[in-house]
Motif scaffolding. Structure first.
Motif, PDB file in Angstrom:
ATOM      1  N   TYR A  95       0.398   9.756 -78.959  1.00 18.84           N
ATOM      2  CA  TYR A  95      -0.105  11.098 -78.693  1.00 18.84           C
ATOM      3  C   TYR A  95      -0.320  11.411 -77.211  1.00 18.84           C
ATOM      4  O   TYR A  95      -0.666  12.534 -76.887  1.00 18.84           O
ATOM      5  N   HIS A  96      -0.133  10.431 -76.357  1.00 18.75           N
ATOM      6  CA  HIS A  96      -0.364  10.623 -74.928  1.00 18.75           C
ATOM      7  C   HIS A  96       0.844  10.150 -74.138  1.00 18.75           C
ATOM      8  O   HIS A  96       1.552   9.247 -74.551  1.00 18.75           O
ATOM      9  N   GLU A  97       1.047  10.747 -72.981  1.00 18.78           N
ATOM     10  CA  GLU A  97       2.256  10.493 -72.209  1.00 18.78           C
ATOM     11  C   GLU A  97       2.034   9.786 -70.882  1.00 18.78           C
ATOM     12  O   GLU A  97       2.774  10.017 -69.951  1.00 18.78           O
ATOM     13  N   CYS A  98       1.044   8.961 -70.740  1.00 19.54           N
ATOM     14  CA  CYS A  98       0.810   8.314 -69.458  1.00 19.54           C
ATOM     15  C   CYS A  98       2.040   7.493 -69.080  1.00 19.54           C
ATOM     16  O   CYS A  98       2.498   6.631 -69.823  1.00 19.54           O
ATOM     17  N   ARG A  99       2.607   7.808 -67.916  1.00 11.69           N
ATOM     18  CA  ARG A  99       3.833   7.148 -67.449  1.00 11.69           C
ATOM     19  C   ARG A  99       3.585   6.237 -66.265  1.00 11.69           C
ATOM     20  O   ARG A  99       4.341   5.304 -66.022  1.00 11.69           O
TER      21      ARG A  99
END
Length: 124
Positions: free
Chosen positions: A29-33
């Protein structure tokens, strides 16, 4: 000299625990790259006596909006100095104080997104 961006061991432990507890479903659910790491944090951790390397821990800060009770999450990258014996150099461990001020744990608080280079080939 007061160090910049340090957090207590108690806060770091909570964020690391949040990461371990949420990680299996969190990444769906999260897009931390990536993380943008402030130069001052690296300079200060590397300047500590006895540091031969650094170790990074992942964490998640949970914030509850007092008005709406909505919960938001922010990814954290926490960096500590490591000594020649491969031990984390956290002053609170020596002092046995979890809630003391700056514990030589640096809070890298700029996750991507939002602190991204939109033109980077690594951000694709």
């Amino acid at each position: 000299m007061k160090k910049k961006n340090t957090i207590t061991l108690q806060t770091a432990k909570k964020w690391a625990e949040n990461w371990r507890n949420l990680e299996s479903s969190y990444n769906k659910y999260h897009e931390c790259r990536a993380f943008n790491i402030p130069k001052i944090d690296l300079q200060e951790v590397l300047a500590e006596d006895g540091v031969v390397s650094v170790r990074a821990y992942l964490g998640v800060k949970e914030t509850v909006n007092p008005k709406t009770k909505d919960i938001t999450y922010e990814e954290k990258l926490m960096i500590v100095g490591v000594d020649k014996n491969n031990k984390d150099m956290i002053s609170a461990i020596k002092q046995n104080e979890l809630g003391a001020g700056g514990d030589d744990i640096y809070d890298m608080t700029q996750p991507c997104p939002d602190f991204c280079d939109p033109n980077s080939p690594l951000n694709g």
